[in-house]
Motif scaffolding. Structure first.
Motif, mmCIF file in Angstrom:
data_model
loop_
_atom_site.group_PDB
_atom_site.id
_atom_site.type_symbol
_atom_site.label_atom_id
_atom_site.label_comp_id
_atom_site.label_asym_id
_atom_site.label_seq_id
_atom_site.Cartn_x
_atom_site.Cartn_y
_atom_site.Cartn_z
ATOM 1 N N TYR A 260 2.482 -10.281 -3.249
ATOM 2 C CA TYR A 260 1.326 -10.979 -3.796
ATOM 3 C C TYR A 260 0.474 -9.921 -4.477
ATOM 4 O O TYR A 260 0.540 -8.736 -4.142
ATOM 5 C CB TYR A 260 0.509 -11.630 -2.682
ATOM 6 N N GLY A 261 -0.362 -10.355 -5.386
ATOM 7 C CA GLY A 261 -1.240 -9.407 -6.075
ATOM 8 C C GLY A 261 -2.390 -8.968 -5.191
ATOM 9 O O GLY A 261 -2.221 -8.246 -4.221
ATOM 10 N N ARG A 262 -3.543 -9.469 -5.497
ATOM 11 C CA ARG A 262 -4.771 -9.074 -4.798
ATOM 12 C C ARG A 262 -5.067 -10.069 -3.681
ATOM 13 O O ARG A 262 -5.133 -11.268 -3.911
ATOM 14 C CB ARG A 262 -5.909 -9.055 -5.809
ATOM 15 N N ALA A 263 -5.291 -9.547 -2.467
ATOM 16 C CA ALA A 263 -5.554 -10.392 -1.301
ATOM 17 C C ALA A 263 -6.969 -10.172 -0.787
ATOM 18 O O ALA A 263 -7.514 -9.070 -0.874
ATOM 19 C CB ALA A 263 -4.559 -10.078 -0.196
ATOM 20 N N LEU A 264 -7.526 -11.219 -0.235
ATOM 21 C CA LEU A 264 -8.820 -11.165 0.447
ATOM 22 C C LEU A 264 -8.545 -11.376 1.930
ATOM 23 O O LEU A 264 -7.884 -12.341 2.301
ATOM 24 C CB LEU A 264 -9.740 -12.281 -0.057
ATOM 25 N N GLU A 265 -9.042 -10.465 2.767
ATOM 26 C CA GLU A 265 -8.928 -10.665 4.202
ATOM 27 C C GLU A 265 -10.308 -10.966 4.758
ATOM 28 O O GLU A 265 -11.250 -10.206 4.564
ATOM 29 C CB GLU A 265 -8.344 -9.455 4.920
ATOM 30 N N LEU A 266 -10.406 -12.066 5.484
ATOM 31 C CA LEU A 266 -11.645 -12.456 6.147
ATOM 32 C C LEU A 266 -11.658 -11.878 7.556
ATOM 33 O O LEU A 266 -10.658 -11.950 8.268
ATOM 34 C CB LEU A 266 -11.753 -13.976 6.212
ATOM 35 N N THR B 288 -11.029 -3.376 11.337
ATOM 36 C CA THR B 288 -10.687 -2.043 10.846
ATOM 37 C C THR B 288 -9.557 -2.043 9.815
ATOM 38 O O THR B 288 -9.042 -0.998 9.457
ATOM 39 C CB THR B 288 -10.317 -1.118 12.018
ATOM 40 N N GLY B 289 -9.180 -3.217 9.343
ATOM 41 C CA GLY B 289 -8.184 -3.331 8.284
ATOM 42 C C GLY B 289 -6.758 -3.520 8.760
ATOM 43 O O GLY B 289 -5.820 -3.484 7.959
ATOM 44 N N PHE B 290 -6.579 -3.754 10.053
ATOM 45 C CA PHE B 290 -5.238 -3.869 10.642
ATOM 46 C C PHE B 290 -4.293 -4.748 9.821
ATOM 47 O O PHE B 290 -3.198 -4.325 9.452
ATOM 48 C CB PHE B 290 -5.335 -4.421 12.074
ATOM 49 N N GLY C 109 -2.652 -5.094 -3.184
ATOM 50 C CA GLY C 109 -3.971 -4.546 -2.906
ATOM 51 C C GLY C 109 -4.898 -5.636 -2.448
ATOM 52 O O GLY C 109 -4.476 -6.773 -2.240
ATOM 53 N N GLY C 110 -6.164 -5.279 -2.298
ATOM 54 C CA GLY C 110 -7.069 -6.324 -1.874
ATOM 55 C C GLY C 110 -8.440 -5.851 -1.479
ATOM 56 O O GLY C 110 -8.860 -4.740 -1.805
ATOM 57 N N CYS C 111 -9.081 -6.726 -0.741
ATOM 58 C CA CYS C 111 -10.460 -6.535 -0.323
ATOM 59 C C CYS C 111 -10.593 -6.915 1.146
ATOM 60 O O CYS C 111 -10.235 -8.030 1.525
ATOM 61 C CB CYS C 111 -11.383 -7.407 -1.174
ATOM 62 N N VAL C 112 -11.087 -5.978 1.951
ATOM 63 C CA VAL C 112 -11.387 -6.277 3.346
ATOM 64 C C VAL C 112 -12.822 -6.775 3.421
ATOM 65 O O VAL C 112 -13.689 -6.290 2.703
ATOM 66 C CB VAL C 112 -11.187 -5.049 4.268
ATOM 67 N N THR C 113 -13.058 -7.766 4.275
ATOM 68 C CA THR C 113 -14.410 -8.271 4.463
ATOM 69 C C THR C 113 -14.684 -8.446 5.952
ATOM 70 O O THR C 113 -13.782 -8.708 6.739
ATOM 71 C CB THR C 113 -14.631 -9.629 3.770
ATOM 72 N N LEU D 36 -12.159 0.884 5.360
ATOM 73 C CA LEU D 36 -12.062 1.703 4.151
ATOM 74 C C LEU D 36 -11.600 3.124 4.484
ATOM 75 O O LEU D 36 -10.818 3.712 3.726
ATOM 76 C CB LEU D 36 -13.399 1.709 3.406
ATOM 77 N N ARG D 37 -12.036 3.663 5.619
ATOM 78 C CA ARG D 37 -11.548 4.979 6.062
ATOM 79 C C ARG D 37 -10.052 4.916 6.357
ATOM 80 O O ARG D 37 -9.293 5.818 5.966
ATOM 81 C CB ARG D 37 -12.291 5.450 7.316
ATOM 82 N N ASN D 38 -9.625 3.861 7.043
ATOM 83 C CA ASN D 38 -8.195 3.719 7.341
ATOM 84 C C ASN D 38 -7.379 3.613 6.058
ATOM 85 O O ASN D 38 -6.300 4.208 5.948
ATOM 86 C CB ASN D 38 -7.952 2.510 8.243
ATOM 87 N N ALA D 39 -7.885 2.864 5.094
ATOM 88 C CA ALA D 39 -7.180 2.738 3.813
ATOM 89 C C ALA D 39 -7.064 4.100 3.136
ATOM 90 O O ALA D 39 -5.988 4.458 2.632
ATOM 91 C CB ALA D 39 -7.921 1.755 2.899
ATOM 92 N N GLU D 40 -8.133 4.853 3.149
ATOM 93 C CA GLU D 40 -8.112 6.180 2.530
ATOM 94 C C GLU D 40 -7.101 7.100 3.223
ATOM 95 O O GLU D 40 -6.349 7.819 2.564
ATOM 96 C CB GLU D 40 -9.505 6.798 2.588
ATOM 97 N N LEU D 41 -7.053 7.046 4.555
ATOM 98 C CA LEU D 41 -6.085 7.854 5.305
ATOM 99 C C LEU D 41 -4.644 7.484 4.955
ATOM 100 O O LEU D 41 -3.748 8.332 5.005
ATOM 101 C CB LEU D 41 -6.309 7.709 6.806
ATOM 102 N N LEU D 42 -4.425 6.218 4.602
ATOM 103 C CA LEU D 42 -3.092 5.758 4.205
ATOM 104 C C LEU D 42 -2.804 5.995 2.724
ATOM 105 O O LEU D 42 -1.700 5.714 2.246
ATOM 106 C CB LEU D 42 -2.948 4.257 4.513
ATOM 107 N N GLY D 43 -3.809 6.470 1.989
ATOM 108 C CA GLY D 43 -3.646 6.713 0.564
ATOM 109 C C GLY D 43 -3.838 5.481 -0.296
ATOM 110 O O GLY D 43 -3.398 5.454 -1.440
ATOM 111 N N PHE D 44 -4.498 4.463 0.251
ATOM 112 C CA PHE D 44 -4.730 3.215 -0.479
ATOM 113 C C PHE D 44 -6.168 3.152 -0.978
ATOM 114 O O PHE D 44 -7.090 3.594 -0.290
ATOM 115 C CB PHE D 44 -4.511 2.001 0.420
ATOM 116 N N GLN D 45 -6.327 2.555 -2.132
ATOM 117 C CA GLN D 45 -7.661 2.264 -2.631
ATOM 118 C C GLN D 45 -7.834 0.749 -2.601
ATOM 119 O O GLN D 45 -7.156 0.022 -3.335
ATOM 120 C CB GLN D 45 -7.861 2.787 -4.041
ATOM 121 N N ILE D 46 -8.710 0.289 -1.720
ATOM 122 C CA ILE D 46 -9.009 -1.138 -1.615
ATOM 123 C C ILE D 46 -10.516 -1.305 -1.697
ATOM 124 O O ILE D 46 -11.266 -0.334 -1.598
ATOM 125 C CB ILE D 46 -8.476 -1.742 -0.298
ATOM 126 N N ASP D 47 -10.939 -2.529 -1.867
ATOM 127 C CA ASP D 47 -12.364 -2.839 -1.856
ATOM 128 C C ASP D 47 -12.771 -3.282 -0.465
ATOM 129 O O ASP D 47 -11.942 -3.758 0.315
ATOM 130 C CB ASP D 47 -12.678 -3.973 -2.844
#
Length: 157
Positions: free
Chosen positions: A45-51, A55-57, A70-74, A85-96
């Motif tokens: 899928y393209g861009r996902a929104l997680e409600l 911590t982004g699990f 990719g996507g956006c954590v909320t 966002l810290r977890n995403a950065e540690l994994l090398g991902f750029q998410i919103d």
């Protein structure tokens, strides 16, 4: 307010407390949970929104599994969004990441291809009303909402 304060307080130790990781064990769990509910549709899928991302699990492990690009954590908790966002950065991902109320989504129409949530419905007082909130934020005319085991998926392909 107590929910927000608690989750802000727990944000830095939440993953360790609940054995949340971003290794093969959790990638497999997230992928299998998703496929169990949404089926084995064409991915990614393209861009996902997680409600209620915490911590982004879920979103981050789905990304590692190749389910989404990719996507956006909320979350209502600023501490949890920061942890995700810290977890995403540690994994090398750029998410919103956005601090938002799942019952009042601020996103523009057609912002997401998929909306997911995992272990969050019990935190949303009026969660039965959520399905009518999703349509404006997804690209579809024929969406399905599926609920099972605390996971809901907005399949919009």
């Amino acid at each position: 307010m107590a929910n927000i304060l608690y989750h802000d307080w727990e944000a830095d130790t939440y993953d360790e407390k609940w054995s949340i990781s971003f290794d093969e064990r959790c990638i497999t769990y997230a992928r299998d949970r998703f496929v169990n509910v949404a089926g084995a549709a064409e991915v990614p899928y393209g861009r996902a929104l997680e409600l209620g991302s915490g911590t982004g699990f879920f979103l981050l492990n789905l990304k590692q599994a190749g389910i989404l690009d990719g996507g956006c954590v909320t979350d209502l908790s600023p501490g949890m969004v920061a942890a995700a966002l810290r977890n995403a950065e540690l994994l090398g991902f750029q998410i919103d990441g956005e601090v938002v109320d799942a019952e009042a989504l601020p996103f523009e129409d057609e912002s997401f291809d998929l909306v997911v949530g995992h272990a969050v419905l019990h935190h949303i007082p009026m969660h039965r009303r959520l399905t009518c909130k999703y349509k404006p934020t997804t690209r579809t005319q024929n969406s399905q909402n599926l609920s099972k085991c605390g996971l809901y998926v907005r399949n919009v392909m």
